[in-house]
Design a protein around this motif. Structure first.
Motif, PDB file in Angstrom:
ATOM      1  N   PRO A  72     -18.306 -27.940  33.386  1.00 22.98           N
ATOM      2  CA  PRO A  72     -19.199 -29.250  33.330  1.00 22.98           C
ATOM      3  C   PRO A  72     -20.715 -29.054  33.112  1.00 22.98           C
ATOM      4  CG  PRO A  72     -17.709 -29.228  35.283  1.00 22.98           C
ATOM      5  CD  PRO A  72     -17.781 -28.064  34.869  1.00 22.98           C
ATOM      6  N   THR A  73     -21.185 -27.637  33.173  1.00 27.22           N
ATOM      7  CA  THR A  73     -22.524 -27.540  32.751  1.00 27.22           C
ATOM      8  C   THR A  73     -22.685 -26.630  31.605  1.00 27.22           C
ATOM      9  OG1 THR A  73     -22.693 -25.608  34.478  1.00 27.22           O
ATOM     10  CG2 THR A  73     -23.558 -27.791  35.241  1.00 27.22           C
ATOM     11  N   GLU A  74     -21.659 -26.226  31.051  1.00 30.22           N
ATOM     12  CA  GLU A  74     -22.022 -25.173  30.029  1.00 30.22           C
ATOM     13  C   GLU A  74     -22.145 -26.209  28.715  1.00 30.22           C
ATOM     14  OE1 GLU A  74     -19.225 -21.349  30.011  1.00 30.22           O
ATOM     15  OE2 GLU A  74     -18.126 -23.194  29.863  1.00 30.22           O
ATOM     16  N   ALA A  75     -22.435 -25.405  27.620  1.00 33.06           N
ATOM     17  CA  ALA A  75     -22.783 -26.548  26.484  1.00 33.06           C
ATOM     18  C   ALA A  75     -21.686 -27.006  26.004  1.00 33.06           C
ATOM     19  CB  ALA A  75     -23.573 -25.520  25.549  1.00 33.06           C
ATOM     20  N   ASP A  76     -21.668 -28.138  25.647  1.00 29.43           N
ATOM     21  CA  ASP A  76     -20.549 -28.980  25.267  1.00 29.43           C
ATOM     22  C   ASP A  76     -19.993 -28.567  23.734  1.00 29.43           C
ATOM     23  OD1 ASP A  76     -18.167 -30.475  25.060  1.00 29.43           O
ATOM     24  OD2 ASP A  76     -19.238 -32.451  25.497  1.00 29.43           O
ATOM     25  N   VAL A  77     -18.995 -27.771  23.527  1.00 32.93           N
ATOM     26  CA  VAL A  77     -18.636 -27.466  22.334  1.00 32.93           C
ATOM     27  C   VAL A  77     -17.436 -28.471  21.899  1.00 32.93           C
ATOM     28  CG1 VAL A  77     -16.915 -25.919  22.810  1.00 32.93           C
ATOM     29  CG2 VAL A  77     -18.386 -25.578  20.806  1.00 32.93           C
ATOM     30  N   MET A  78     -17.041 -29.152  22.684  1.00 34.97           N
ATOM     31  CA  MET A  78     -15.559 -29.983  22.388  1.00 34.97           C
ATOM     32  C   MET A  78     -16.035 -30.939  21.187  1.00 34.97           C
ATOM     33  SD  MET A  78     -13.097 -28.732  23.975  1.00 34.97           S
ATOM     34  CE  MET A  78     -12.059 -29.984  23.476  1.00 34.97           C
ATOM     35  N   PRO A  79     -16.900 -31.770  20.989  1.00 30.29           N
ATOM     36  CA  PRO A  79     -17.163 -32.437  19.721  1.00 30.29           C
ATOM     37  C   PRO A  79     -16.667 -31.684  18.402  1.00 30.29           C
ATOM     38  CG  PRO A  79     -18.677 -33.014  21.229  1.00 30.29           C
ATOM     39  CD  PRO A  79     -18.151 -31.818  21.923  1.00 30.29           C
ATOM     40  N   LEU A  80     -17.666 -30.353  18.440  1.00 29.23           N
ATOM     41  CA  LEU A  80     -17.321 -29.786  17.393  1.00 29.23           C
ATOM     42  C   LEU A  80     -15.831 -29.075  17.095  1.00 29.23           C
ATOM     43  CD1 LEU A  80     -18.400 -27.841  15.051  1.00 29.23           C
ATOM     44  CD2 LEU A  80     -19.257 -26.130  16.728  1.00 29.23           C
ATOM     45  N   ALA A  81     -15.150 -28.747  18.427  1.00 27.50           N
ATOM     46  CA  ALA A  81     -13.694 -28.371  18.206  1.00 27.50           C
ATOM     47  C   ALA A  81     -12.997 -29.534  17.577  1.00 27.50           C
ATOM     48  CB  ALA A  81     -13.557 -27.900  19.646  1.00 27.50           C
ATOM     49  N   ARG A  82     -13.115 -30.568  18.088  1.00 25.05           N
ATOM     50  CA  ARG A  82     -12.421 -31.796  17.645  1.00 25.05           C
ATOM     51  C   ARG A  82     -12.780 -32.021  16.334  1.00 25.05           C
ATOM     52  NH1 ARG A  82     -14.605 -34.090  22.512  1.00 25.05           N
ATOM     53  NH2 ARG A  82     -12.989 -34.179  24.097  1.00 25.05           N
ATOM     54  N   HIS A  83     -13.739 -31.925  15.814  1.00 27.06           N
ATOM     55  CA  HIS A  83     -14.087 -32.099  14.248  1.00 27.06           C
ATOM     56  C   HIS A  83     -13.536 -31.133  13.438  1.00 27.06           C
ATOM     57  CE1 HIS A  83     -16.308 -33.622  10.884  1.00 27.06           C
ATOM     58  NE2 HIS A  83     -16.802 -32.646  10.587  1.00 27.06           N
ATOM     59  N   LEU A  84     -13.670 -29.939  13.824  1.00 27.37           N
ATOM     60  CA  LEU A  84     -12.767 -28.844  13.095  1.00 27.37           C
ATOM     61  C   LEU A  84     -11.268 -28.996  13.131  1.00 27.37           C
ATOM     62  CD1 LEU A  84     -14.930 -25.710  14.419  1.00 27.37           C
ATOM     63  CD2 LEU A  84     -15.185 -27.030  12.117  1.00 27.37           C
ATOM     64  N   ALA A  85     -10.740 -29.585  14.239  1.00 22.94           N
ATOM     65  CA  ALA A  85      -9.250 -29.792  14.221  1.00 22.94           C
ATOM     66  C   ALA A  85      -8.941 -30.876  13.458  1.00 22.94           C
ATOM     67  CB  ALA A  85      -8.808 -29.981  15.573  1.00 22.94           C
ATOM     68  N   GLU A  86      -9.919 -31.771  13.359  1.00 24.94           N
ATOM     69  CA  GLU A  86      -9.666 -33.182  12.231  1.00 24.94           C
ATOM     70  C   GLU A  86      -9.620 -32.593  10.909  1.00 24.94           C
ATOM     71  OE1 GLU A  86     -12.597 -35.904  13.258  1.00 24.94           O
ATOM     72  OE2 GLU A  86     -11.567 -36.395  15.386  1.00 24.94           O
ATOM     73  N   LEU A  87     -10.371 -31.577  10.638  1.00 22.43           N
ATOM     74  CA  LEU A  87     -10.757 -31.030   9.086  1.00 22.43           C
ATOM     75  C   LEU A  87      -9.132 -30.209   8.809  1.00 22.43           C
ATOM     76  CD1 LEU A  87     -14.219 -29.621   9.188  1.00 22.43           C
ATOM     77  CD2 LEU A  87     -13.378 -31.826   7.967  1.00 22.43           C
ATOM     78  N   GLY A  88      -8.659 -29.787   9.666  1.00 20.31           N
ATOM     79  CA  GLY A  88      -7.243 -29.258   9.342  1.00 20.31           C
ATOM     80  C   GLY A  88      -7.345 -27.617   9.905  1.00 20.31           C
ATOM     81  N   ALA A  89      -8.355 -27.217  10.624  1.00 19.35           N
ATOM     82  CA  ALA A  89      -8.478 -25.898  11.327  1.00 19.35           C
ATOM     83  C   ALA A  89      -7.342 -25.933  12.224  1.00 19.35           C
ATOM     84  CB  ALA A  89     -10.024 -25.614  11.705  1.00 19.35           C
ATOM     85  N   HIS A  90      -7.020 -24.774  12.470  1.00 21.32           N
ATOM     86  CA  HIS A  90      -6.027 -24.542  13.661  1.00 21.32           C
ATOM     87  C   HIS A  90      -6.684 -23.959  14.900  1.00 21.32           C
ATOM     88  CE1 HIS A  90      -2.169 -21.755  15.086  1.00 21.32           C
ATOM     89  NE2 HIS A  90      -2.922 -22.875  16.133  1.00 21.32           N
ATOM     90  N   LEU A  91      -6.869 -24.547  16.022  1.00 17.77           N
ATOM     91  CA  LEU A  91      -7.619 -24.450  16.924  1.00 17.77           C
ATOM     92  C   LEU A  91      -6.988 -23.742  18.063  1.00 17.77           C
ATOM     93  CD1 LEU A  91     -10.732 -25.040  17.582  1.00 17.77           C
ATOM     94  CD2 LEU A  91      -9.548 -26.412  15.676  1.00 17.77           C
ATOM     95  N   ILE A  92      -7.468 -22.790  18.783  1.00 11.91           N
ATOM     96  CA  ILE A  92      -7.026 -21.890  19.777  1.00 11.91           C
ATOM     97  C   ILE A  92      -7.902 -21.807  21.024  1.00 11.91           C
ATOM     98  CG2 ILE A  92      -5.346 -20.529  18.578  1.00 11.91           C
ATOM     99  CD1 ILE A  92      -7.182 -18.211  18.884  1.00 11.91           C
ATOM    100  N   PHE A  93      -7.494 -21.895  22.354  1.00  8.60           N
ATOM    101  CA  PHE A  93      -8.349 -21.832  23.266  1.00  8.60           C
ATOM    102  C   PHE A  93      -7.727 -20.771  24.331  1.00  8.60           C
ATOM    103  CE2 PHE A  93      -9.468 -25.681  21.616  1.00  8.60           C
ATOM    104  CZ  PHE A  93     -10.715 -26.010  22.184  1.00  8.60           C
ATOM    105  N   PRO A  94      -8.713 -20.316  24.894  1.00  8.01           N
ATOM    106  CA  PRO A  94      -8.476 -19.006  25.941  1.00  8.01           C
ATOM    107  C   PRO A  94      -7.942 -19.919  27.312  1.00  8.01           C
ATOM    108  CG  PRO A  94     -10.637 -19.665  26.323  1.00  8.01           C
ATOM    109  CD  PRO A  94     -10.259 -20.340  24.988  1.00  8.01           C
ATOM    110  N   VAL A  95      -6.792 -18.886  27.797  1.00  8.19           N
ATOM    111  CA  VAL A  95      -6.077 -19.287  29.096  1.00  8.19           C
ATOM    112  C   VAL A  95      -6.464 -17.927  29.919  1.00  8.19           C
ATOM    113  CG1 VAL A  95      -4.857 -21.067  27.994  1.00  8.19           C
ATOM    114  CG2 VAL A  95      -4.074 -18.824  28.301  1.00  8.19           C
TER     115      VAL A  95
END
Length: 226
Positions: free
Chosen positions: A73-96
């Protein structure tokens, strides 16, 4: 400084930096401030977006892999960028969370995230795990950090996940730490140990910044210039 003293120094720095972050981005006012910065962060990432678009155009039949992360909740919010890149067609992966190493899961750009069992992790996408080696194929890695200094030294949350993971990233990949503007510090501010992987670029709500070292001893990976 011996190993024990270095660990204590890093722990103290990490606590100080987290306290500053909590003060600036905690509570309703901090949440609103973070949301404003998230929109600016997307604007400042124009060169990264162009890089992904060009890669997609150059090899339309090949997947363009982008590693991102779901912020706390207090980290820089990279999610709008991640969503945009996914919309462009990039394959997004996230750490677990997966023990000592990061594992990775694909995200389609819209599916919900689940709470992570890992300490210090943001949320995780659901789905089949790809294994720690998935990061080796990434063209762009958006990495979290508590802070980065202008000599390329990154301080993370203390478990060493990204220092281990980034050793597998291919040489031509763009590696970019994402932090708040006040968390890009003067060169030499943060201590660096042998296992600490230098960061060639930082994205904040103020700018996309390419970094160099103080003494020139480290040759950075190619960085995307704004």
């Amino acid at each position: 400084m011996d190993t024990e003293a270095m660990a204590a120094h890093k722990k103290e720095l990490r606590s100080e930096l987290r306290a500053r972050r909590a003060e600036a981005y905690g509570g309703p006012a901090g949440t609103a401030h973070r949301a404003r910065e998230s929109r600016l962060l997307l604007e400042r990432a124009a060169a990264l977006i162009a890089h992904v678009e060009a890669t997609l155009t150059a090899a339309p039949a090949q997947p363009v892999l982008v590693a991102a992360y779901h912020p706390t909740p207090t980290e820089a919010d990279v999610m709008p960028l991640a969503r945009h890149l996914a919309e462009l067609g990039a394959h997004l992966i996230f750490p677990v969370a997966a023990g000592r190493e990061l594992d990775w899961v694909s995200w389609d750009g819209s599916s919900p995230f689940l709470d992570s069992p890992g300490r210090g992790f943001g949320k995780e996408p659901s789905g089949s795990r790809l294994g720690p080696g998935a990061l080796a194929a990434a063209a762009l890695v958006l990495a979290p950090a508590v802070a980065v200094d202008r000599s390329g030294t990154r301080i993370g949350h203390g478990a060493g996940y990204y220092d281990r993971a980034l050793t597998a990233v291919r040489a031509d990949a763009a590696v970019v730490a994402v932090v708040h503007p006040g968390e890009l510090l003067e060169a030499g501010t943060l201590p660096r140990e042998e296992h600490d992987v230098p960061i060639p670029a930082v994205l904040t709500a103020d700018a996309l910044v390419s970094l160099v070292t103080i003494d020139g001893s480290w040759a950075p990976r190619p960085a995307i210039r704004s």
